[in-house]
Design an enzyme around this catalytic site. Structure first.
Site, PDB file in Angstrom:
ATOM      1  N   ASP A   1       3.132  -2.833 -25.183  1.00 40.35           N
ATOM      2  CA  ASP A   1       4.383  -2.074 -25.045  1.00 40.35           C
ATOM      3  C   ASP A   1       5.574  -2.751 -25.707  1.00 40.35           C
ATOM      4  O   ASP A   1       6.335  -2.116 -26.434  1.00 40.35           O
ATOM      5  CB  ASP A   1       4.677  -1.813 -23.567  1.00 40.35           C
ATOM      6  CG  ASP A   1       3.556  -1.021 -22.910  1.00 40.35           C
ATOM      7  OD1 ASP A   1       3.625   0.211 -22.921  1.00 40.35           O
ATOM      8  OD2 ASP A   1       2.604  -1.649 -22.413  1.00 40.35           O
TER       9      ASP A   1
ATOM     10  N   ARG B   1      12.637 -12.743 -12.593  1.00 39.55           N
ATOM     11  CA  ARG B   1      13.559 -11.894 -13.385  1.00 39.55           C
ATOM     12  C   ARG B   1      14.896 -12.569 -13.663  1.00 39.55           C
ATOM     13  O   ARG B   1      15.394 -12.501 -14.798  1.00 39.55           O
ATOM     14  CB  ARG B   1      13.754 -10.530 -12.717  1.00 39.55           C
ATOM     15  CG  ARG B   1      12.474  -9.745 -12.493  1.00 39.55           C
ATOM     16  CD  ARG B   1      11.577  -9.722 -13.696  1.00 39.55           C
ATOM     17  NE  ARG B   1      10.345  -8.975 -13.470  1.00 39.55           N
ATOM     18  CZ  ARG B   1       9.257  -9.104 -14.209  1.00 39.55           C
ATOM     19  NH1 ARG B   1       9.237  -9.952 -15.226  1.00 39.55           N
ATOM     20  NH2 ARG B   1       8.188  -8.392 -13.948  1.00 39.55           N
TER      21      ARG B   1
ATOM     22  N   ASP C   1      12.221  -3.951 -11.177  1.00 35.31           N
ATOM     23  CA  ASP C   1      12.488  -4.952 -12.211  1.00 35.31           C
ATOM     24  C   ASP C   1      13.623  -4.561 -13.165  1.00 35.31           C
ATOM     25  O   ASP C   1      14.394  -5.404 -13.602  1.00 35.31           O
ATOM     26  CB  ASP C   1      11.203  -5.264 -12.984  1.00 35.31           C
ATOM     27  CG  ASP C   1      10.228  -6.096 -12.144  1.00 35.31           C
ATOM     28  OD1 ASP C   1      10.710  -6.890 -11.307  1.00 35.31           O
ATOM     29  OD2 ASP C   1       9.010  -5.941 -12.314  1.00 35.31           O
TER      30      ASP C   1
ATOM     31  N   SER D   1      -1.177  -2.261 -13.887  1.00 39.07           N
ATOM     32  CA  SER D   1       0.041  -2.877 -14.371  1.00 39.07           C
ATOM     33  C   SER D   1       0.163  -4.219 -13.669  1.00 39.07           C
ATOM     34  O   SER D   1       0.184  -4.287 -12.437  1.00 39.07           O
ATOM     35  CB  SER D   1       1.249  -1.989 -14.036  1.00 39.07           C
ATOM     36  OG  SER D   1       2.434  -2.737 -14.214  1.00 39.07           O
TER      37      SER D   1
HETATM   38  N1  ARG Z   1       6.560  -4.576  -6.636  1.00 38.41           N
HETATM   39  C1  ARG Z   1       6.742  -5.948  -7.016  1.00 38.41           C
HETATM   40  C2  ARG Z   1       8.201  -6.249  -7.076  1.00 38.41           C
HETATM   41  O1  ARG Z   1       8.993  -5.368  -7.162  1.00 38.41           O
HETATM   42  C3  ARG Z   1       6.006  -6.312  -8.264  1.00 38.41           C
HETATM   43  C4  ARG Z   1       6.369  -5.605  -9.512  1.00 38.41           C
HETATM   44  C5  ARG Z   1       5.631  -6.239 -10.620  1.00 38.41           C
HETATM   45  N2  ARG Z   1       5.440  -5.471 -11.805  1.00 38.41           N
HETATM   46  C6  ARG Z   1       4.231  -5.047 -12.244  1.00 38.41           C
HETATM   47  N3  ARG Z   1       4.161  -4.558 -13.434  1.00 38.41           N
HETATM   48  N4  ARG Z   1       3.153  -5.093 -11.516  1.00 38.41           N
HETATM   49  O2  ARG Z   1       8.599  -7.395  -7.039  1.00 38.41           O
END
Ligand code: ARG
Length: 399
Positions: A14, A95, A124, A175
């Protein structure tokens, strides 16, 4: 001069497509930015070269593993961070660090915009953009998946048409986001919340139902931070890495929950965080013997609020800074050793010792020679129970 955009680049399909996609959609030049937060996989040089091969004008890469462990994971550990009492904020902790490096790259290469690969449905995007706006209010943010119609199908088609040096067959249905603090897996058949995770979901942990022999570990902490394992000095990064191996081999730290995202969606998440979960269990128990009771009770509230702020993308907020000051102060005496048995999915504390311990054997013991004056307890209870006694008497009088 042509406008420049710094893209948070992972090396995957991506964001590889996003390089050219952003250039075509905006006319700007794209600078790729990649940081190593212990996600494993390809080395930074390979990622840098791929970014350039995909059309980036510059590539900024940084090994941020120690920085991530020391300044982000350790803050999480000191706060015993467990969102919804379960999730150690794996993605949420990374992040703000990535955002910091995005800003550094934007400054270095004269960009006015930063871009990331998040969708418009998750946490995110919020974490990146709130962090960016807090660190550098002059920068603009874009998300090609959300803002420039970069769908998965379009990405595969674009990569094939432009012969990008990236594998486009998407046989991984999940993912995934991973770093040294843990691994997050979502989508695919996990979206049916009755479906149990299959073996292929996991990577950091082995099956806890078929564990190797029990592993005993002693973790030494100084002011809330792990400093030695089984007597050998470790950095925060080494502590997490070593416990990822040892607790991971025992299947510790598998988490399967439906979680409340900031954007209002409930989502099913499977996590693995063997090192983080073992460290948090050890740290909590060390706090149990070293924090004064009222401080410990209050810290629980602070930890929870801290965890929600970080989950919600408020790492660089005033309140988070203030809570950090409280948490740092609370760690003054959180030094000592915790012994644990790692086995079959569980990290069980079996011993604790500390020069700063508030546990007093002579006060606690029921043996002869104890120093607690039991006769003082009666008067304490008379007064402590007085207001309830008065209320009950009133209720009886009033029928
Ligand atoms: N739901 C988790 C969070 O908001 C993980 C998100 C991670 N992203 C992924 N592409 N799995 O911290």
């Amino acid at each position: 001069m042509t406008e420049r955009i710094v893209l948070a680049y992972s090396g995957g399909l991506d964001t590889s497509v996003a390089i050219g996609w952003i250039q075509e959609a905006t006319g700007a030049e794209v600078v790729a930015m990649a940081v190593d937060v212990g996600q494993g996989g390809e080395d930074l040089e390979t990622i840098r070269q791929r970014a350039l091969d995909c059309g980036a004008v510059e590539a900024y890469v940084a090994d941020a593993r120690d920085e991530f462990a020391e300044e982000y994971c350790m803050r999480g550990l000191k706060a015993n961070t467990l969102y919804m009492d379960a999730y150690p904020n794996v993605s949420a902790l990374s992040r703000p660090l990535i955002a910091k490096h995005l800003v550094a790259a934007a400054r270095q290469y004269g960009a006015g915009t930063v871009a990331h690969g998040c969708t418009g449905k998750g946490n995110d995007q919020v974490r990146f953009e709130v962090a960016i706006t807090s660190l550098a209010p002059d920068l603009t943010c874009i998300a090609p998946v959300r803002d420039l119609a970069l769908t998965r199908e379009a990405a595969i088609e674009y990569a094939q048409r432009n012969d990008l040096p990236i594998v486009t067959t998407k046989n991984n249905p999940f993912s995934i986001d991973q770093n040294v603090w843990g691994r997050a897996v979502e989508t695919g058949f996990l979206e049916d919340i009755w479906n149990g995770p299959t073996k292929d979901v996991y990577d950091y942990t082995d099956d806890p139902e078929f564990p190797p022999p029990a592993d005993e570990v002693t973790i030494a902490f100084a002011r809330g931070i792990p400093v030695a394992i089984d007597g050998a000095p470790v950095t925060p990064l080494q502590a997490i890495e070593q416990l990822n191996q040892r607790a991971g081999a025992q299947g510790i730290g598998r988490i399967d929950i439906v979680e409340d995202r900031l954007v209002g969606i409930k989502s099913r998440e499977v996590y693995e965080a063997p090192g983080a979960m073992a460290l948090i269990a050890a740290h909590r128990e060390l706090e149990n013997i070293t924090l004064e009771r009222e401080q410990a009770r209050f810290k629980k509230l602070v930890d929870q609020r801290w965890t929600e702020l970080v989950y919600d993308g408020q790492w660089y907020s005033e309140l988070k800074d203030s809570l950090d000051a409280f948490i740092d102060d609370s760690q003054e005496h959180v030094s000592g050793e915790i012994r644990m048995t790692l086995h079959g999915g569980r990290a069980t504390v079996t011993g604790r010792r500390s020069d700063d311990s508030l546990y007093d054997f002579n006060l606690a013991t029921y043996d002869e020679g104890q120093s607690f004056d039991q006769s003082a307890a009666r008067g304490f209870i008379d007064i402590y129970g007085l207001s309830s006694k008065q209320a009950t008497a009133r209720n009886q009088r009033r029928g």
